[in-house]
Design a protein around this motif. Structure first.
Motif: not given
Length: 577
Positions: A279-287, A309-312
């Motif tokens: 959901y985050v990646e396909k909608n292109r949110f940075p985090g 997503l990774g801690a960063e």
């Protein structure tokens, strides 16, 4: 002359709905890899070029044109003597739009149409497609391939027709979403069709998150004796080569990968992580940004976000007020440290007290009640959305299914957010998955090993901390009791009398049923979240907001009795408007 060996590459991949060009390129790359492996044919999943489910997008003529142009380009490329392609797409034939599966070989296109269109639960394909006629097999280099599409194998008619018209094997493309217990269900259905037809079967399923749905992959191959010849992993993309031989008894899969598939709570956790990630990646949110309260729900969501997503890319914010305990401060800080995320503390007293001062002329003479308590939650929601607006991360909302069921949440407050990874997990399941994550991490997860949710969060009594010494179970039954009642009402659609017969108190069951119905208006305004159970709120369970039905002749309660996560008396709680 028909060949007696066949190499089929299974492309268990993650398409993106609407990204026709991207999906086409993904197919092209997979075909190139299949060629390097020596495959004769590469198989993709249901509606791969469109992404699944594309819902009403498939009705758009421009979208249909884009899919048709993509398949024609891919077909032309098969004139190079490399592997043939089996791929799904929406296909308009005269005035009818079909869910189609196409064989592309030597520049030519041969299509078959889905016959049995599912129209239950999360599916409403009859809204978008026309059913095709009962199909015969397609001829591929002298081999007769049966191509039933997903739901076509859930009843026997299509496979029976294919077997009677000479199919030698069944290659089944799927867009089969995950819910608990689905793996066994798929095996049972596939085994039934193999037993009835005497034909080996390839079950190829997509992976990835699409809005509320998660596709877990876990593709497999059954030989004609129902033995498992190949098992692909769940929750990861893979291109696997299977090797087939034809003998006196027909085709047999001789070689394919033997992966292990997650089950039970491990599968639930992995599904939530994949759903959030995509959901985050396909909608292109940075985090993402999360309000980390020191409670179990936000801690589990933070762990899932870091794994995804990774801690960063995860920012946690503590938003304390006068009722936030020292224990919660410590637990939130310990959780953030264990996960390695950025962690900030922003006290909300200026915002809450500013709102109270602003409203004082209107509220003069009125006693303090849930209104002032909900200002705390709404201040937190506004702050998190402001961080999102300023820096771009999506707000993760953290309400569990128990809370969403009975309305124990504040509109425009803790319900603010873009996506909820635990929306379909009951409270006791949240505890179990939190304990699980402390001792196990899914393959491919980006978070740290070991304990990431402090033990004190798992052991303390849950509280919204909107007043002194508040506990959730001041207003609700114990969560083990509440969850069992809700499963009966939501997943099983049991009568109140049937739930009481299981050992529950009649008045408690009626109270929970009342709250469930009254909270429908809130759920309509809640963020989407990962489907884990057989019946989630959203795509599965569609109830009216205006609804006076109550089981066993219970009185029709007014909408202004819906529950807030507040101090309200259990028998009558005010509703947000």
């Amino acid at each position: 002359m028909a060949q007696n060996t066949l190499k089929i590459a299974l492309a268990q991949l993650n398409p993106i709905v609407g990204d026709v060009a991207g999906n086409e390129e993904k197919a092209r790359s997979a075909r190139a890899e299949a060629a390097r492996l020596g495959a004769d044919i590469v198989m993709f999943t249901e509606l791969f070029l469109a992404g699944y489910p594309a819902e009403d997008l498939v009705l758009k003529p421009a979208f249909q044109d884009a899919c048709r142009a993509a398949v024609e380009r891919l077909a032309r490329e098969t004139s190079d003597g490399g592997p043939a392609i089996l791929i799904g797409l929406p296909w308009r034939e005269k005035d009818h739009l079909h869910n189609a599966y196409a064989l592309l070989d030597n520049g030519a296109i041969t299509v078959r149409f889905k016959v049995d269109l599912p129209n239950y639960g999360v599916f409403d394909e009859k809204r978008n497609f026309e059913p095709g006629p009962l199909p015969g097999p397609v001829n591929f280099r002298g081999i007769r391939l049966g191509l039933p599409i997903c739901e076509d194998i859930w009843t026997g008619d299509v496979v029976e027709c294919l077997a009677e018209t000479g199919a030698e094997m069944l290659l089944v493309p799927n867009g089969s979403p995950y819910w608990r217990g689905k793996t066994e269900e798929r095996f049972n259905i596939a085994a039934s069709r193999v037993t009835e037809s005497g034909l080996p079967l390839v079950y190829l399923n997509e992976i990835g998150g699409q809005d509320e749905l998660v596709f877990d992959g876990a593709s497999f191959v059954l030989n004609a004796d129902c033995s498992l010849a190949c098992q692909l992993p769940a929750y990861e993309e893979t291109l696997a080569l299977t090797t087939w031989e034809k003998g006196d008894e027909g085709w047999v899969c001789r070689a394919g990968p033997p992966a292990t598939v997650e089950e039970g709570e491990q599968a639930d956790y992995a599904a939530c992580v994949l759903g959030l990630r995509d959901y985050v990646e396909k909608n292109r949110f940075p985090g993402v940004v999360i309000g980390l309260s020191g409670g179990i729900d936000s801690a589990l969501c933070a762990a899932m976000a870091v794994d995804a997503l990774g801690a960063e890319r995860v920012h946690c914010v503590m938003l304390p007020y006068r009722y936030t305990s020292g224990e919660s401060f410590q637990d939130a800080e310990d959780c953030a440290k264990a996960l390695g995320v950025r962690y900030d503390t922003l006290p909300i007293a200026p915002a809450v007290e500013g709102f109270e001062a602003l409203l004082q002329p209107l509220f003069a003479g009125k006693p303090r009640d849930i209104t002032e308590e909900n200002l705390q939650s709404r201040a937190r929601g506004t702050i998190l959305m402001s961080i999102s607006n300023k820096f771009g991360p999506m707000v993760v909302t953290t309400g569990n299914k128990s809370e969403m069921s009975v309305g124990y949440a504040t509109l425009y407050g803790d319900m603010n957010g873009g996506f909820n990874p635990i929306k379909d997990l009951y409270k006791m399941e949240v505890y179990r998955l939190s304990a699980l994550r402390n001792e196990w991490k899914p393959k491919g997860a980006l978070g740290p090993d070991g304990v990431v949710i402090p033990e004190n969060i798992l052991s303390k009594a849950p509280s919204a901390e909107l007043r002194e010494n508040q506990k959730d179970q001041d207003s609700l039954p114990p969560y083990d009791i509440l969850d069992d009642i809700l499963r009966g009402l939501v997943e099983e659609e049991l009568r109140v009398s049937e739930i009481v017969a299981k050992g529950h108190d009649l008045e408690t069951v009626k109270k929970v049923e009342r709250l469930l119905y009254l909270a429908e208006y809130k759920r309509r305004q809640s963020a989407p979240g990962v489907k884990v159970t057989r019946k989630n709120f959203g795509r599965d369970r569609r109830y009216p907001i205006v609804n006076r039905f109550r089981d066993q002749g219970a009185v029709a309660y007014r909408p202004d009795e819906a529950m807030e996560r507040t101090t309200a008396k259990p028998q009558r709680a005010a509703m947000d408007v």
